[in-house]
Design an enzyme around this catalytic site. Structure first.
Site, PDB file in Angstrom:
ATOM      1  CB  CYS A 193      -0.880  -0.022   1.255  1.00  0.00           C
ATOM      2  SG  CYS A 193      -2.145   1.264   1.301  1.00  0.00           S
ATOM      3  CG  ASP A 208      -0.612   3.693   5.498  1.00  0.00           C
ATOM      4  OD1 ASP A 208      -1.816   3.764   5.762  1.00  0.00           O
ATOM      5  OD2 ASP A 208       0.300   4.079   6.277  1.00  0.00           O
ATOM      6  NE  ARG A 267      -0.500   4.430   8.957  1.00  0.00           N
ATOM      7  CZ  ARG A 267      -1.755   4.101   9.283  1.00  0.00           C
ATOM      8  NH1 ARG A 267      -2.145   4.204  10.529  1.00  0.00           N
ATOM      9  NH2 ARG A 267      -2.599   3.674   8.367  1.00  0.00           N
ATOM     10  CG  HIS A 323      -0.987  -1.224   5.835  1.00  0.00           C
ATOM     11  ND1 HIS A 323      -1.528  -0.236   6.617  1.00  0.00           N
ATOM     12  CD2 HIS A 323      -1.306  -0.918   4.562  1.00  0.00           C
ATOM     13  CE1 HIS A 323      -2.135   0.644   5.832  1.00  0.00           C
ATOM     14  NE2 HIS A 323      -2.020   0.263   4.580  1.00  0.00           N
ATOM     15  CB  CYS A 378      -5.364  -0.860   5.042  1.00  0.00           C
ATOM     16  SG  CYS A 378      -5.214  -0.390   3.306  1.00  0.00           S
TER      17      CYS A 378
HETATM   18 ZN   LIG Z   1      -3.323   0.859   3.127  1.00  0.00          ZN
END
Ligand SMILES: [Zn+2]
Length: 219
Positions: free
Chosen positions: A39, A41, A43, A98, A101
């Site tokens: 992803c 993302d 993090r 993750h 999400c």
């Molecule tokens: Zn995600």
């Protein structure tokens, strides 16, 4: 933005000289052994959680770590998969979801994405995971999202198997698929065991694979 530019200046001053020889070797060639699909993302940092250096991972990132199934009009993700498998001949592909999400939460909670039509459209590639997850009973909303994150990894592993380059590499026994879910808070990874279809701790079972390489060569 100032801190990002200052970070670059620090990289040039401190981190780059330490890897000068590596970057010299990488200047005209790359031979990553794995394709890592995660992803977007902020993090989840693939190189950090796998402790890899430049040149080690070929990375595709997008909202929801999605791989569209192959079709007559392949897009950017499909082209990148094909390049990694057919040209770079990676031996492993990791599809990594993750915890927490946003994309999977939106699907699991049937959030209205009318104001984000591109996101809504993109997440249709997770429809098979959504339908399976909706048909199941979940004890809590949190559990429903966690299950959606896992089902999505399973769905994207199925999608990537529709790509000709992946099919061929699996057939030739030179490619192994991995389905992971990374937990942001604990740093743990659960991996899909292709034999049992269950997610298990990668730390406890480091040899867990979504597809064993020997499977393809059996024929
Ligand atoms: Zn995600």
């Amino acid at each position: 933005m100032k801190d990002i530019i200052e970070g670059f200046l620090r990289f040039q001053r401190e981190a780059f000289p330490k890897r000068a020889q590596l970057f010299k070797e990488l200047a005209t060639q790359q031979a990553p052994r794995a394709l890592f699909i995660s992803c977007s993302d902020s993090r989840l940092v693939p190189e950090l959680i796998t402790q890899r250096e430049p040149g080690d991972l070929f990375v595709i990132r997008n909202a929801g770590n999605i791989v569209p199934s192959y079709g007559p009009e392949p897009g950017g993700v499909s082209a990148s998969v094909e390049y990694a498998v057919a040209a770079l001949r990676v031996s492993d592909i990791v599809i990594c979801g993750h915890s927490d999400c946003g994309a999977m939460s939106a699907i699991a909670n049937c959030a209205c994405l009318g104001h984000m039509p591109a996101v809504g459209n993109w997440l249709r590639y997770a429809d098979s995971a959504r339908v399976v997850n909706e048909a199941r009973h979940h004890k809590s909303p949190i559990e429903r999202v966690q299950a959606m994150i896992r089902e999505n990894v399973i769905a994207q592993l199925a999608n990537i198997k529709t790509h000709p380059s992946v099919r061929l590499a699996l057939e030739e026994g030179r490619l192994t698929l991995h389905g992971w879910v990374y937990d942001i808070e604990t740093g743990d990874i659960d991996a899909l065991d292709g034999a049992t279809h269950a997610f298990v701790s990668l730390a406890q079972y480091p040899h867990t694979r979504a597809t064993p390489p020997s499977l393809a060569t059996a024929a």
